[in-house]
Write an enzyme that holds these catalytic residues in place. Sequence first.
Site, PDB file in Angstrom:
ATOM      1  N   ARG A 136     -11.913  70.953  25.234  1.00 52.34           N
ATOM      2  CA  ARG A 136     -12.989  70.275  25.950  1.00 52.34           C
ATOM      3  C   ARG A 136     -14.272  71.101  25.967  1.00 52.34           C
ATOM      4  O   ARG A 136     -14.230  72.336  25.849  1.00 52.34           O
ATOM      5  CB  ARG A 136     -12.570  69.976  27.398  1.00 52.34           C
ATOM      6  CG  ARG A 136     -11.384  69.045  27.503  1.00 52.34           C
ATOM      7  CD  ARG A 136     -11.721  67.659  27.001  1.00 52.34           C
ATOM      8  NE  ARG A 136     -10.602  66.762  27.190  1.00 52.34           N
ATOM      9  CZ  ARG A 136     -10.399  65.662  26.504  1.00 52.34           C
ATOM     10  NH1 ARG A 136     -11.238  65.330  25.547  1.00 52.34           N
ATOM     11  NH2 ARG A 136      -9.385  64.893  26.756  1.00 52.34           N
ATOM     12  N   ASP A 152      -0.119  62.443  37.326  1.00 53.73           N
ATOM     13  CA  ASP A 152      -1.105  62.034  36.328  1.00 53.73           C
ATOM     14  C   ASP A 152      -0.982  60.559  35.950  1.00 53.73           C
ATOM     15  O   ASP A 152      -0.173  59.821  36.503  1.00 53.73           O
ATOM     16  CB  ASP A 152      -1.085  62.966  35.113  1.00 53.73           C
ATOM     17  CG  ASP A 152       0.127  62.745  34.228  1.00 53.73           C
ATOM     18  OD1 ASP A 152       0.820  61.733  34.403  1.00 53.73           O
ATOM     19  OD2 ASP A 152       0.371  63.590  33.352  1.00 53.73           O
TER      20      ASP A 152
END
Length: 200
Positions: free
Chosen positions: A51, A142
Site C-alpha cells: 500500500r 474482517d
Amino acid sequence: MIRPYPGDAGKIITLGLVITKDCETGTPNVGVYPLQLQFCNTMSVHWLSVRGGARHLKKAAENGKKLEIAIALGVDPLIIMAAATPIPVDLSEWLFAGLYGGSGVKLNKCKTLDLEVPADSEFVLEVTITPGEVLPDGPFGDHMGYYGGVEGSPMIRFHCMTHRKEPIYLTTFSGRPPEEEAMVAIDLYRIYTPILRQQV
Ligand SMILES: [Mn+2]
C-alpha cells in the site's frame, strides 16, 4: 472509536483517511487503513506492505526520516471511496476523488506537519511514525466474516488534533454483506471489472 466485535483487540478507527507523502518526490498518498488505539497517545496502523502508506514509510526509513501522517476523519464519502480504490501508485487520490465528485477536493495545510487534508474534515489527527517502532495489533473481524491474526504494525505517536465546532465522528465496521464495507467492495468490483476486462 468503536470496538465492533467482542474478539477485536481494541478500539479502532475504521474510516480514517491516512495521508502521507513520498519524502523524495512529494507525491501524496491517501489510503483507508484500520487504526487501533494502543495507549492514550499511540495507535498502530494496519496496512499491507504494497500500500501507498507502507511504501512511504519504507522510503522515509531508507532516508533516516520519520514519516509524517495526517488522519482525516469525517470527510466526503466520495473521497473515502477514491482512497479505497486500488489505483496506480503514482496517481493522486485527490485527483481521482475529483473524477468521482466532478470537482476538485479543497485542501488545507496541517498545523504541525507538511501535509494537506480535506478542508471540511470533522477531525484531523497529526501523527508520526518512527521507522522500526512496531506494536502487535489485531485480531479484527474482517469483511470475510472471520477474525484476522495478530501482526506487528507500525506504531503511531499523536502530536496534535484539530476539529470543527461540534464535530461528527464518522465510522463503519467490517463484515460480510450487507455490512457497509462489503457493499462498497462489491460496488468497486462492479465499477472496475469492465475496465479490467478491457485492459486484460
Ligand atoms: Mn495510492
